[in-house]
Design a protein around this motif. Structure first.
Motif, PDB file in Angstrom:
ATOM      1  N   THR A 267      -5.750   4.147 -11.240  1.00  0.00           N
ATOM      2  CA  THR A 267      -4.778   3.990 -10.430  1.00  0.00           C
ATOM      3  C   THR A 267      -3.730   5.252 -10.496  1.00  0.00           C
ATOM      4  N   HIS A 268      -3.207   5.845  -9.342  1.00  0.00           N
ATOM      5  CA  HIS A 268      -2.462   6.834  -9.036  1.00  0.00           C
ATOM      6  C   HIS A 268      -1.138   7.043  -9.755  1.00  0.00           C
ATOM      7  N   ARG A 269      -0.587   5.672  -9.726  1.00  0.00           N
ATOM      8  CA  ARG A 269       0.769   5.340 -10.336  1.00  0.00           C
ATOM      9  C   ARG A 269       0.534   4.102 -11.263  1.00  0.00           C
ATOM     10  N   ASP A 270       1.117   4.059 -12.561  1.00  0.00           N
ATOM     11  CA  ASP A 270       0.863   3.086 -13.464  1.00  0.00           C
ATOM     12  C   ASP A 270       2.031   1.958 -13.310  1.00  0.00           C
ATOM     13  N   ILE A 271       1.970   0.827 -12.500  1.00  0.00           N
ATOM     14  CA  ILE A 271       2.888  -0.013 -12.243  1.00  0.00           C
ATOM     15  C   ILE A 271       2.713  -1.310 -12.728  1.00  0.00           C
ATOM     16  N   PRO A 272       3.336  -1.491 -13.815  1.00  0.00           N
ATOM     17  CA  PRO A 272       3.148  -2.877 -14.580  1.00  0.00           C
ATOM     18  C   PRO A 272       3.124  -4.166 -13.727  1.00  0.00           C
ATOM     19  N   GLU A 273       4.029  -4.247 -12.708  1.00  0.00           N
ATOM     20  CA  GLU A 273       3.959  -5.216 -11.854  1.00  0.00           C
ATOM     21  C   GLU A 273       2.709  -5.431 -10.909  1.00  0.00           C
ATOM     22  N   ASN A 274       1.896  -4.669 -11.180  1.00  0.00           N
ATOM     23  CA  ASN A 274       0.554  -4.758 -10.276  1.00  0.00           C
ATOM     24  C   ASN A 274      -0.642  -5.043 -11.152  1.00  0.00           C
ATOM     25  N   ASP A 275      -0.352  -5.283 -12.650  1.00  0.00           N
ATOM     26  CA  ASP A 275      -1.348  -5.580 -13.486  1.00  0.00           C
ATOM     27  C   ASP A 275      -2.328  -7.025 -13.118  1.00  0.00           C
ATOM     28  N   GLY A 276      -3.288  -6.875 -13.105  1.00  0.00           N
ATOM     29  CA  GLY A 276      -4.356  -7.987 -12.711  1.00  0.00           C
ATOM     30  C   GLY A 276      -4.221  -8.326 -11.146  1.00  0.00           C
ATOM     31  N   THR A 277      -3.840  -7.234 -10.351  1.00  0.00           N
ATOM     32  CA  THR A 277      -3.946  -7.609  -8.927  1.00  0.00           C
ATOM     33  C   THR A 277      -5.156  -6.651  -8.249  1.00  0.00           C
ATOM     34  N   GLY A 278      -6.011  -5.990  -9.021  1.00  0.00           N
ATOM     35  CA  GLY A 278      -6.984  -5.047  -8.413  1.00  0.00           C
ATOM     36  C   GLY A 278      -7.834  -5.682  -7.397  1.00  0.00           C
ATOM     37  N   THR A 279      -8.566  -5.025  -6.539  1.00  0.00           N
ATOM     38  CA  THR A 279      -9.236  -5.486  -5.431  1.00  0.00           C
ATOM     39  C   THR A 279     -10.930  -5.495  -6.188  1.00  0.00           C
ATOM     40  N   GLY A 280     -11.694  -6.380  -5.620  1.00  0.00           N
ATOM     41  CA  GLY A 280     -13.178  -6.387  -5.993  1.00  0.00           C
ATOM     42  C   GLY A 280     -13.709  -5.222  -5.361  1.00  0.00           C
ATOM     43  N   LEU A 281     -14.833  -4.984  -5.944  1.00  0.00           N
ATOM     44  CA  LEU A 281     -15.701  -3.526  -5.466  1.00  0.00           C
ATOM     45  C   LEU A 281     -16.171  -3.569  -3.976  1.00  0.00           C
ATOM     46  N   LEU A 282     -16.833  -4.826  -3.649  1.00  0.00           N
ATOM     47  CA  LEU A 282     -17.470  -4.879  -2.217  1.00  0.00           C
ATOM     48  C   LEU A 282     -15.997  -4.777  -1.151  1.00  0.00           C
ATOM     49  N   SER A 283     -15.074  -5.648  -1.537  1.00  0.00           N
ATOM     50  CA  SER A 283     -14.120  -5.813  -0.537  1.00  0.00           C
ATOM     51  C   SER A 283     -13.390  -4.331  -0.380  1.00  0.00           C
ATOM     52  N   LEU A 284     -13.348  -3.683  -1.383  1.00  0.00           N
ATOM     53  CA  LEU A 284     -12.406  -2.310  -1.527  1.00  0.00           C
ATOM     54  C   LEU A 284     -13.334  -1.222  -0.840  1.00  0.00           C
ATOM     55  N   VAL A 285     -14.728  -1.329  -1.035  1.00  0.00           N
ATOM     56  CA  VAL A 285     -15.433  -0.287  -0.338  1.00  0.00           C
ATOM     57  C   VAL A 285     -15.407  -0.345   1.032  1.00  0.00           C
ATOM     58  N   GLY A 286     -15.385  -1.832   1.443  1.00  0.00           N
ATOM     59  CA  GLY A 286     -15.408  -1.885   2.999  1.00  0.00           C
ATOM     60  C   GLY A 286     -14.046  -1.362   3.638  1.00  0.00           C
ATOM     61  N   GLN A 287     -12.882  -1.822   3.021  1.00  0.00           N
ATOM     62  CA  GLN A 287     -11.445  -1.460   3.380  1.00  0.00           C
ATOM     63  C   GLN A 287     -11.344   0.086   3.479  1.00  0.00           C
ATOM     64  N   ILE A 288     -11.932   0.869   2.306  1.00  0.00           N
ATOM     65  CA  ILE A 288     -11.828   2.285   2.326  1.00  0.00           C
ATOM     66  C   ILE A 288     -12.581   3.004   3.395  1.00  0.00           C
ATOM     67  N   ARG A 289     -13.684   2.408   3.487  1.00  0.00           N
ATOM     68  CA  ARG A 289     -14.770   2.905   4.457  1.00  0.00           C
ATOM     69  C   ARG A 289     -14.161   2.814   5.839  1.00  0.00           C
ATOM     70  N   GLU A 290     -13.500   1.928   6.231  1.00  0.00           N
ATOM     71  CA  GLU A 290     -12.974   1.677   7.340  1.00  0.00           C
ATOM     72  C   GLU A 290     -11.447   2.491   7.470  1.00  0.00           C
ATOM     73  N   THR A 291     -10.889   3.201   6.378  1.00  0.00           N
ATOM     74  CA  THR A 291      -9.757   3.798   6.601  1.00  0.00           C
ATOM     75  C   THR A 291      -9.785   5.329   6.145  1.00  0.00           C
ATOM     76  N   VAL A 292     -10.846   5.782   5.786  1.00  0.00           N
ATOM     77  CA  VAL A 292     -10.945   7.165   5.465  1.00  0.00           C
ATOM     78  C   VAL A 292     -12.235   7.809   6.085  1.00  0.00           C
ATOM     79  N   GLY A 293     -12.454   9.185   6.406  1.00  0.00           N
ATOM     80  CA  GLY A 293     -13.471   9.479   7.111  1.00  0.00           C
ATOM     81  C   GLY A 293     -14.441  10.305   6.137  1.00  0.00           C
ATOM     82  N   ILE A 294     -13.977  10.332   4.821  1.00  0.00           N
ATOM     83  CA  ILE A 294     -14.718  11.121   3.754  1.00  0.00           C
ATOM     84  C   ILE A 294     -15.730  10.251   3.172  1.00  0.00           C
ATOM     85  N   PRO A 295     -16.832  10.752   2.529  1.00  0.00           N
ATOM     86  CA  PRO A 295     -17.667   9.848   2.050  1.00  0.00           C
ATOM     87  C   PRO A 295     -17.238   9.039   0.695  1.00  0.00           C
TER      88      PRO A 295
END
Length: 361
Positions: free
Chosen positions: A182-210
């Motif tokens: 994580t770029h910023r360590d925010i304790p309130e976000n502990d345990g709220t991470g996104t699963g890999l397949l969902s994250l890859v899909g979301q990032i792939r549709e958001t950015v234009g780099i590999p």
């Protein structure tokens, strides 16, 4: 996959840079020689130590490899909270007959000196963890002929990576072993991470780099899944932790498949930053009390972790591992790459012959 990345390694397999002595030159060389991309971890090393490892690795392989850097961390830890945690760990220090470390042993991990090494002696690939380097740093590495990657755990972070000018983004799912990038360590976000397949899909549709996918990947079929989701390659850490060439302590390797360790958990117990490891006594007893204070807690617990490792006491070590740890295979690293490539091919063949919609009627 971007041709600039594909030209470096024929198989879409990246060995994750695991700091703390795991990603040794022998491991990186074996992976690169097998057609993957081996990585050295610069974290917790001196600049000269990094230089010597790069020199050693170049003597072991003529194939491309990468080096990972930790970004310097902002000062936001509460000294009082660190002191309270140190008091709590006093019993551990007595048990292992050692002193606690100095929490004020440095915040930037020698970032500038290590960056200077990589600019003076360019390597094919450099990745960054715990934040985004400046556009100037990324551009200077590009001019030196280095391909750059930066870890992101959200789409917002991925956009920041793209804006800074990195060549690719590493999408790190919450399943990943070791520290979350994580770029910023925010304790309130502990345990709220996104699963890999969902994250890859979301990032792939958001950015234009590999996108390189990281988190819990242990089999070639899982590599096929992230490639199908839009990733250009897969980064595996825990899978390579158990290999012959890995620098991990034998007790750590054995713990990955030991029935005594049934699950992993994100914890601040060992470093003050969320990291996924096998649940052991130390994590259970101290995890809930550890403050958000990295790298202060890392420095504080360092002698404890070293003493536990020396005593071969898995209950006091930081047993970093991803959620797929029970699938670890004790193989030479080059052989593991071969097996993963074969499994990937089988999975892709199975997908190619799967009945189309009209054939299912």
């Amino acid at each position: 996959m971007s041709s600039a990345l594909t030209d470096l390694f024929p198989h879409p397999i990246v060995q994750a840079p695991m700091a703390g002595g795991v990603s040794v030159p022998q491991l990186a060389a074996a992976v690169s020689d097998a057609g993957g991309l081996g990585f050295l971890a610069a974290g917790y090393k001196t600049a000269d130590g990094l230089y010597q490892e790069i020199k050693q690795l170049r003597g072991l392989t003529g194939r491309p490899f990468g080096v990972n850097l930790f970004m310097p961390q902002p000062e936001y830890a509460d000294p009082a909270a660190v002191e309270v945690y140190a008091h709590q760990l006093s019993g551990e220090a007595s048990w292992y007959e050692t002193e606690l470390g100095d929490p004020d042993s440095g915040r930037d991990d020698g970032y500038d000196a290590k960056l200077a090494v990589l600019l003076d002696n360019p390597v094919p690939v450099v990745s960054f963890h715990f934040g985004v380097p400046s556009s100037e740093v990324l551009e200077s590495l590009r001019r030196a002929g280095t391909f750059t990657l930066v870890t992101a755990t959200t789409t917002e972070e991925a956009l920041a990576v793209q804006r800074a000018g990195a060549d690719a983004v590493i999408a790190q799912g919450v399943e990943a072993g070791g520290h979350q990038g994580t770029h910023r360590d925010i304790p309130e976000n502990d345990g709220t991470g996104t699963g890999l397949l969902s994250l890859v899909g979301q990032i792939r549709e958001t950015v234009g780099i590999p996108v390189v996918a990281a988190g819990g990947i242990m089999r070639g079929s899982q590599i096929a899944a992230v490639l199908a989701a839009g990733a250009s390659a897969a980064q595996l850490g825990t899978a390579f932790l158990a290999t012959t060439e890995s620098g991990a302590a034998p007790v750590h390797k054995q713990a990955l498949t030991n029935p005594l360790f049934v699950r992993t958990e994100l914890t601040r117990a060992f470093s003050g930053r969320p990291a996924r490891g096998l649940v052991n006594r130390f994590l259970r007893e101290h995890g809930r009390y550890a403050p958000a204070a990295y790298p202060e807690i890392h420095h504080l617990t360092s002698p404890l972790r070293k003493a536990a490792a020396k005593a071969k006491d898995a209950q006091g070590m930081a047993l970093w591992a991803g959620q797929g740890h029970r699938m670890a295979r004790e193989l030479p690293a080059g052989r593991l790459v071969e097996v993963l490539v074969a499994e990937l091919a089988d999975a892709q063949t199975a997908l190619s012959v799967f009945p189309k919609g009209d054939d299912l009627r």
